[in-house]
Design a protein around this motif. Sequence first.
Motif, PDB file in Angstrom:
ATOM      1  N   TRP A   1      -5.745   9.134   1.470  1.00 27.90           N
ATOM      2  CA  TRP A   1      -6.284   7.871   0.994  1.00 27.90           C
ATOM      3  C   TRP A   1      -5.165   6.831   0.882  1.00 27.90           C
ATOM      4  CZ3 TRP A   1      -7.901  12.595  -0.427  1.00 27.90           C
ATOM      5  CH2 TRP A   1      -9.282  12.860  -0.384  1.00 27.90           C
TER       6      TRP A   1
ATOM      7  N   LYS B   1      -9.198   2.672  -7.173  1.00 30.55           N
ATOM      8  CA  LYS B   1     -10.025   2.678  -5.953  1.00 30.55           C
ATOM      9  C   LYS B   1      -9.231   3.302  -4.804  1.00 30.55           C
ATOM     10  CE  LYS B   1     -10.888  -1.772  -6.143  1.00 30.55           C
ATOM     11  NZ  LYS B   1     -10.501  -2.135  -7.518  1.00 30.55           N
ATOM     12  N   LEU B   2      -9.872   4.201  -4.081  1.00 36.85           N
ATOM     13  CA  LEU B   2      -9.232   4.925  -2.989  1.00 36.85           C
ATOM     14  C   LEU B   2      -9.882   4.536  -1.667  1.00 36.85           C
ATOM     15  CD1 LEU B   2      -9.205   8.397  -4.743  1.00 36.85           C
ATOM     16  CD2 LEU B   2      -7.212   6.926  -4.436  1.00 36.85           C
ATOM     17  N   GLU B   3      -9.086   4.147  -0.692  1.00 37.61           N
ATOM     18  CA  GLU B   3      -9.602   3.795   0.629  1.00 37.61           C
ATOM     19  C   GLU B   3      -9.349   4.953   1.593  1.00 37.61           C
ATOM     20  OE1 GLU B   3      -8.702   0.631   4.243  1.00 37.61           O
ATOM     21  OE2 GLU B   3      -7.870   0.266   2.239  1.00 37.61           O
ATOM     22  N   PRO B   4     -10.393   5.650   2.047  1.00 37.67           N
ATOM     23  CA  PRO B   4     -10.176   6.780   2.960  1.00 37.67           C
ATOM     24  C   PRO B   4      -9.483   6.313   4.237  1.00 37.67           C
ATOM     25  CG  PRO B   4     -12.439   6.728   2.149  1.00 37.67           C
ATOM     26  CD  PRO B   4     -11.822   5.431   1.757  1.00 37.67           C
ATOM     27  N   TYR B   5      -8.535   7.134   4.701  1.00 41.65           N
ATOM     28  CA  TYR B   5      -7.829   6.793   5.932  1.00 41.65           C
ATOM     29  C   TYR B   5      -8.090   7.842   7.012  1.00 41.65           C
ATOM     30  CZ  TYR B   5      -4.214   5.353   9.181  1.00 41.65           C
ATOM     31  OH  TYR B   5      -3.559   4.938  10.308  1.00 41.65           O
TER      32      TYR B   5
ATOM     33  N   ARG C   1       0.839  -1.193   0.000  1.00 38.37           N
ATOM     34  CA  ARG C   1       0.000   0.000   0.000  1.00 38.37           C
ATOM     35  C   ARG C   1       0.880   1.252   0.000  1.00 38.37           C
ATOM     36  NH1 ARG C   1      -2.977  -3.477  -0.962  1.00 38.37           N
ATOM     37  NH2 ARG C   1      -5.091  -3.884  -0.187  1.00 38.37           N
TER      38      ARG C   1
ATOM     39  N   GLN D   1      -5.694  12.855  -5.444  1.00 39.80           N
ATOM     40  CA  GLN D   1      -6.617  11.720  -5.578  1.00 39.80           C
ATOM     41  C   GLN D   1      -7.568  11.913  -6.754  1.00 39.80           C
ATOM     42  OE1 GLN D   1      -7.523  14.218  -3.714  1.00 39.80           O
ATOM     43  NE2 GLN D   1      -9.764  14.361  -3.855  1.00 39.80           N
TER      44      GLN D   1
ATOM     45  N   ASP E   1      -3.846   0.585  -3.306  1.00 40.74           N
ATOM     46  CA  ASP E   1      -3.198  -0.688  -3.612  1.00 40.74           C
ATOM     47  C   ASP E   1      -2.127  -0.469  -4.678  1.00 40.74           C
ATOM     48  OD1 ASP E   1      -3.527  -3.886  -3.660  1.00 40.74           O
ATOM     49  OD2 ASP E   1      -3.284  -3.145  -5.710  1.00 40.74           O
TER      50      ASP E   1
END
Length: 260
Positions: free
Chosen positions: A102, A93-97, A76, A84, A105
């Motif tokens: 973000w 695909k963006l995974e909010p943190y 990651r 973004q 992968d």
Amino acid sequence: MEIFPVEEYVVTSAIIERGSKFLMDLAKNDVIIVGAGPSGLVTGMYIARAGLKTCIIERRLSFGGGIGGGGMLFPRVIVQEPAQEILEEIGVKLEPYSRGIWVVDVAEFIAKLAVGAIDSGARILLGANVEDLIIKNSRVHGVVVQWSAVTSAGLHVDPLAFESRAVVDCTGHDAEVVTIAAKKNPELGIKVLGEHSMDAVRAEKGVVESTGEVFPGLWVAGMAAAAVRGGPRMGPIFGGMILSGKKVADLIIKELKRCP
């Protein structure tokens, strides 16, 4: 299911014929980008999308640059706003943190950046090393290219030259192309200050600010920009790299369309 029989000579003929045609088409370009890492792929995507003939040269047999290693081999990396938006544009695909940050992968990041550049019309040449520049009348007019395997073997094989109206150094921490220009042509006054130690906050802003033309016809983006200007490194956060690629693309498009 019976597979269609293909003779060995047909395989060889097809590869040589169409591969040679591809290489011949690279002899003259609008823009050559050296390095198929994050900044190089973003640069190539936007420049090709603007209708300029674009070639990306990568010395390895794969693209992605430093993305693939993630953060110390964790799969990651991080991006932050507004970078973004570019990844959303190409379907990553963006995974909010946390606010404005973000997680991405690495495999998807590499694959979709490459597809974005190729689908926009950029040609990517893998396994080729830029060992010199074409410099005439105090301006860069292209690059001198050798197969990476030849370079690694230490063989004496004369290279070939690819012409272009602009060359972009996206080779990362070593700023290889600008370093070659500075070393071989000290009278031109090109300087590479070298990358400084990590400071992610300063580095992310600085890599974008440092992006631009360093000598007529020679541009720099990504970590190569930090190395040339003496900026700090930032680690596995890629917002600045992405925005640097977009910035240099916009500047080159404006310049080349101003002087067709």
